[in-house]
Design a protein around this motif. Structure first.
Motif, PDB file in Angstrom:
ATOM      1  N   LYS A  10       0.867  -1.173   0.000  1.00 24.52           N
ATOM      2  CA  LYS A  10       0.000   0.000   0.000  1.00 24.52           C
ATOM      3  C   LYS A  10       0.903   1.222   0.000  1.00 24.52           C
ATOM      4  CE  LYS A  10      -4.068  -1.906   2.302  1.00 24.52           C
ATOM      5  NZ  LYS A  10      -4.985  -1.795   3.475  1.00 24.52           N
ATOM      6  N   LEU A  11       0.710   2.086  -0.992  1.00 21.39           N
ATOM      7  CA  LEU A  11       1.630   3.206  -1.198  1.00 21.39           C
ATOM      8  C   LEU A  11       0.894   4.541  -1.199  1.00 21.39           C
ATOM      9  CD1 LEU A  11       4.648   3.856  -2.006  1.00 21.39           C
ATOM     10  CD2 LEU A  11       3.819   3.918  -4.366  1.00 21.39           C
ATOM     11  N   SER A  12       1.382   5.462  -0.377  1.00 16.43           N
ATOM     12  CA  SER A  12       0.905   6.854  -0.401  1.00 16.43           C
ATOM     13  C   SER A  12       1.977   7.701  -1.069  1.00 16.43           C
ATOM     14  CB  SER A  12       0.654   7.373   1.021  1.00 16.43           C
ATOM     15  OG  SER A  12      -0.368   6.644   1.652  1.00 16.43           O
ATOM     16  N   TYR A  13       1.575   8.629  -1.929  1.00 13.09           N
ATOM     17  CA  TYR A  13       2.583   9.422  -2.633  1.00 13.09           C
ATOM     18  C   TYR A  13       2.010  10.746  -3.122  1.00 13.09           C
ATOM     19  CZ  TYR A  13       0.175   7.618  -6.769  1.00 13.09           C
ATOM     20  OH  TYR A  13      -0.795   7.303  -7.696  1.00 13.09           O
ATOM     21  N   THR A  14       2.920  11.660  -3.406  1.00 11.98           N
ATOM     22  CA  THR A  14       2.584  12.915  -4.080  1.00 11.98           C
ATOM     23  C   THR A  14       3.698  13.217  -5.070  1.00 11.98           C
ATOM     24  OG1 THR A  14       1.334  13.853  -2.221  1.00 11.98           O
ATOM     25  CG2 THR A  14       2.243  15.403  -3.827  1.00 11.98           C
ATOM     26  N   GLY A  43      -6.547   7.843  -1.133  1.00 10.42           N
ATOM     27  CA  GLY A  43      -6.084   6.883  -0.147  1.00 10.42           C
ATOM     28  C   GLY A  43      -4.960   6.055  -0.747  1.00 10.42           C
ATOM     29  N   PRO A  44      -4.218   5.305   0.088  1.00 10.62           N
ATOM     30  CA  PRO A  44      -3.086   4.515  -0.406  1.00 10.62           C
ATOM     31  C   PRO A  44      -3.480   3.587  -1.549  1.00 10.62           C
ATOM     32  CG  PRO A  44      -3.124   4.550   1.985  1.00 10.62           C
ATOM     33  CD  PRO A  44      -4.413   5.159   1.544  1.00 10.62           C
ATOM     34  N   SER A  45      -2.623   3.494  -2.560  1.00 10.06           N
ATOM     35  CA  SER A  45      -2.853   2.609  -3.697  1.00 10.06           C
ATOM     36  C   SER A  45      -2.147   1.280  -3.477  1.00 10.06           C
ATOM     37  CB  SER A  45      -2.315   3.245  -4.989  1.00 10.06           C
ATOM     38  OG  SER A  45      -3.066   4.378  -5.344  1.00 10.06           O
ATOM     39  N   VAL A  46      -2.787   0.202  -3.920  1.00  3.95           N
ATOM     40  CA  VAL A  46      -2.140  -1.106  -3.898  1.00  3.95           C
ATOM     41  C   VAL A  46      -1.375  -1.265  -5.207  1.00  3.95           C
ATOM     42  CG1 VAL A  46      -2.476  -3.606  -3.869  1.00  3.95           C
ATOM     43  CG2 VAL A  46      -3.889  -2.135  -2.411  1.00  3.95           C
ATOM     44  N   VAL A  47      -0.073  -1.513  -5.119  1.00  8.36           N
ATOM     45  CA  VAL A  47       0.757  -1.710  -6.309  1.00  8.36           C
ATOM     46  C   VAL A  47       1.676  -2.915  -6.072  1.00  8.36           C
ATOM     47  CG1 VAL A  47       0.753   0.740  -6.941  1.00  8.36           C
ATOM     48  CG2 VAL A  47       2.587  -0.158  -5.512  1.00  8.36           C
ATOM     49  N   LYS A  48       2.116  -3.490  -7.172  1.00  9.89           N
ATOM     50  CA  LYS A  48       3.063  -4.601  -7.103  1.00  9.89           C
ATOM     51  C   LYS A  48       4.438  -4.057  -7.479  1.00  9.89           C
ATOM     52  CE  LYS A  48       3.835  -9.256  -8.982  1.00  9.89           C
ATOM     53  NZ  LYS A  48       3.311 -10.263  -9.955  1.00  9.89           N
ATOM     54  N   VAL A  49       5.373  -4.112  -6.564  1.00  8.31           N
ATOM     55  CA  VAL A  49       6.701  -3.531  -6.773  1.00  8.31           C
ATOM     56  C   VAL A  49       7.397  -4.225  -7.943  1.00  8.31           C
ATOM     57  CG1 VAL A  49       8.949  -3.086  -5.734  1.00  8.31           C
ATOM     58  CG2 VAL A  49       6.878  -2.945  -4.330  1.00  8.31           C
ATOM     59  N   GLY A  50       7.926  -3.407  -8.861  1.00  2.00           N
ATOM     60  CA  GLY A  50       8.659  -3.941 -10.002  1.00  2.00           C
ATOM     61  C   GLY A  50       7.794  -4.379 -11.161  1.00  2.00           C
TER      62      GLY A  50
END
Length: 238
Positions: A10-14, A43-50
């Motif tokens: 779960k990733l939060s970013y700007t 809200g935090p996004s679900v992402v798969k690293v790489g």
């Protein structure tokens, strides 16, 4: 615990350019920056690293990072929105437009988005580069946590691809069912391709399943008769 490639997080970013945000998972930041969208899901996004779900410069930076820490990085143009390419600047005859475009107006031609940047005679110069092409961008991000549960992983990928929340059920070990909104094909013109991408993600998340089922429901319209829609006070007065 250091994050590895292949991990769902779960990733939060700007993301910002010259201190001005252009993309964020934080609704309050979006409102302050004037980029808030009513239909967007914050809200935090679900992402798969790489897996290429983010700009390559951001995606590459995630591996090895820790949960809960805030990180800042500058992403060079080539790993952000690409270099600004001269060949993406096209001279377009005025007859191609339904109405006379204004300078710096965003237009769509032959399915491509561009910006009118100049006019030479009867032709308009349209820039089809990404609006942020050629610019370095800054990101501040925090890995909020790791996603372990399969249905949450797949639901997160669906939200990433469609911008919508959909219920995922994996109780039956032979298939996964996904409840989709009615008329989804009208909301998403590329829905057939999106379905394929979702199904492939489902097979990766649940290696034991044999099928992916998309369930679309159409609720009965709640039509009211004229008598039902008349306030009780008006009916009593009659």
């Amino acid at each position: 615990m250091a994050i590895e490639n292949g991990t769902y997080i779960k990733l939060s970013y700007t993301g910002s350019v010259n201190g001005v945000p252009f993309d964020t998972t934080d609704a309050e930041v979006a409102k302050t920056a004037g980029i808030f969208r009513e239909n967007a899901m914050y809200g935090p996004s679900v992402v798969k690293v790489g897996a290429g779900h983010l700009l390559s410069g951001v995606d590459e930076d995630l591996a090895g990072k820790e949960i809960g820490k805030e990180y800042t990085l500058v992403v060079p143009a080539e790993k952000a929105f690409g270099e600004h390419k001269k060949e993406e600047m096209k001279a377009v005859d005025k007859k191609a437009f339904e109405k006379k475009p204004e300078l710096f107006e965003r237009v769509k031609l032959e399915g491509r988005d561009g910006v009118v940047v100049n006019k030479v005679g009867s032709r308009y110069i349209v820039d089809f580069n990404h609006p942020l092409a050629g610019q370095d961008v800054s990101y501040v991000y925090t890995i909020e946590g790791v996603v372990e549960e399969g249905t949450e992983k797949l639901a997160g990928m669906i939200k990433l691809l469609t911008g919508r929340d959909m219920k995922v059920n994996a109780e039956d070990k032979t298939f996964v069912s996904i409840e989709i909104p009615a008329m989804m094909a009208m909301y998403n013109q590329n829905w057939l391709m999106t379905q394929y991408m979702v199904s492939q993600e489902a097979f990766l998340v649940f290696p034991e399943i044999e099928n992916v089922k998309f369930i679309e429901s159409f609720p009965r319209p709640n039509y009211k008769t004229e008598e039902e829609s008349t306030p009780a006070e008006e009916q009593a007065a009659e």
